[in-house]
Design a protein around this motif. Structure first.
Motif: not given
Length: 238
Positions: A196-215
């Motif tokens: 929840s404290q995270a700040q990403i000013d750009g985009s988030l692209d990821y390759v994974s078998r699992q869905e990311a846990n984004i608060s």
């Protein structure tokens, strides 16, 4: 949007092999360059011993090469530093770039150039004016850490609590983002957590078998794109 997302078909995608091969090639180039530099005639100073300490009041104006069991830099090196040691602690100042191979590495001082690390466990809580490149088992970028450039990481576990002034790229087993990223995040990852404290000013692209846990409280200004790997191992084999 990252180019990897464009390769998705029917919910699955193959991550280009060049992404990881490029990281391995970079590592090899950096190692060879480090080994070759002392023979090129540049001004340099070498220290070799079981324990090497650069005292707080010591200033070295040349490149510094160290081979030791334990190395501590409390003083100042105004040029580049090259270290191979079991335990490395950098609370001092480096005026150039820092290149480290070691088992346990702590960087809580100031580095004016870029940092390249090949290590088992790495902790960064200082300031780096350039890029940070890490190949290793685990890495902690502490709350007080500030990297003005990009973060390129290839390792088992990464906890990002500090500030990255550029982009974050790499291949990681477990990735946790709790700090600030001024650019984009593009990862091959097994497990991704954006707190929840995270700040990403750009985009988030990821390759994974699992869905990311984004608060819910996480602040991501750009798009979030996932490329899903086939459960049968198609792709890079994460």
């Amino acid at each position: 949007m990252s180019p990897v997302a464009d390769s998705a078909a029917d919910g699955f995608a193959v991550r280009p092999q060049g992404h990881r091969l490029g990281l391995s090639a970079l590592a090899l180039i950096l190692i060879l360059a480090t080994l070759a530099l002392p023979t090129l005639g540049f001004a340099s100073e070498g220290r070799t011993d079981g324990t090497v300490i650069i005292e707080p009041n010591e200033i070295i104006d040349d490149d510094l090469y160290v081979a030791a069991g334990e190395f501590t830099l409390e003083g100042t090196v105004n040029d580049d530093v090259f270290v191979a040691a079991g335990t490395v602690d950098i609370p001092g100042n480096v005026g150039g770039s820092l290149n480290v191979t070691g088992g346990s590495i702590t960087i809580d001082g100031n580095v004016e150039g870029s940092v390249c690390v090949f290590g088992g466990d790495t902790v960064v809580s200082g300031a780096i004016s350039g890029d940070l490149v890490v190949f290793g088992g685990s890495m902690l970028i502490g709350e007080t850490a500030s990297i003005d450039g990009d973060l390129l990481v290839y390792g088992g576990q990464v906890d990002l609590l500090g500030t990255i002034g550029g982009d974050v790229n790499g291949s990681v087993g477990l990735m946790s983002i709790e700090g600030t990223v001024a650019g984009d995040v593009d990862l091959d990852v097994q497990t991704l957590t954006v707190r929840s404290q995270a700040q990403i000013d750009g985009s988030l692209d990821y390759v994974s078998r699992q869905e990311a846990n984004i608060s819910q409280g996480a602040d991501i200004d750009g798009d979030v794109n996932r490329v899903e790997l086939s459960p049968w191992g198609t792709g890079d084999g994460l």
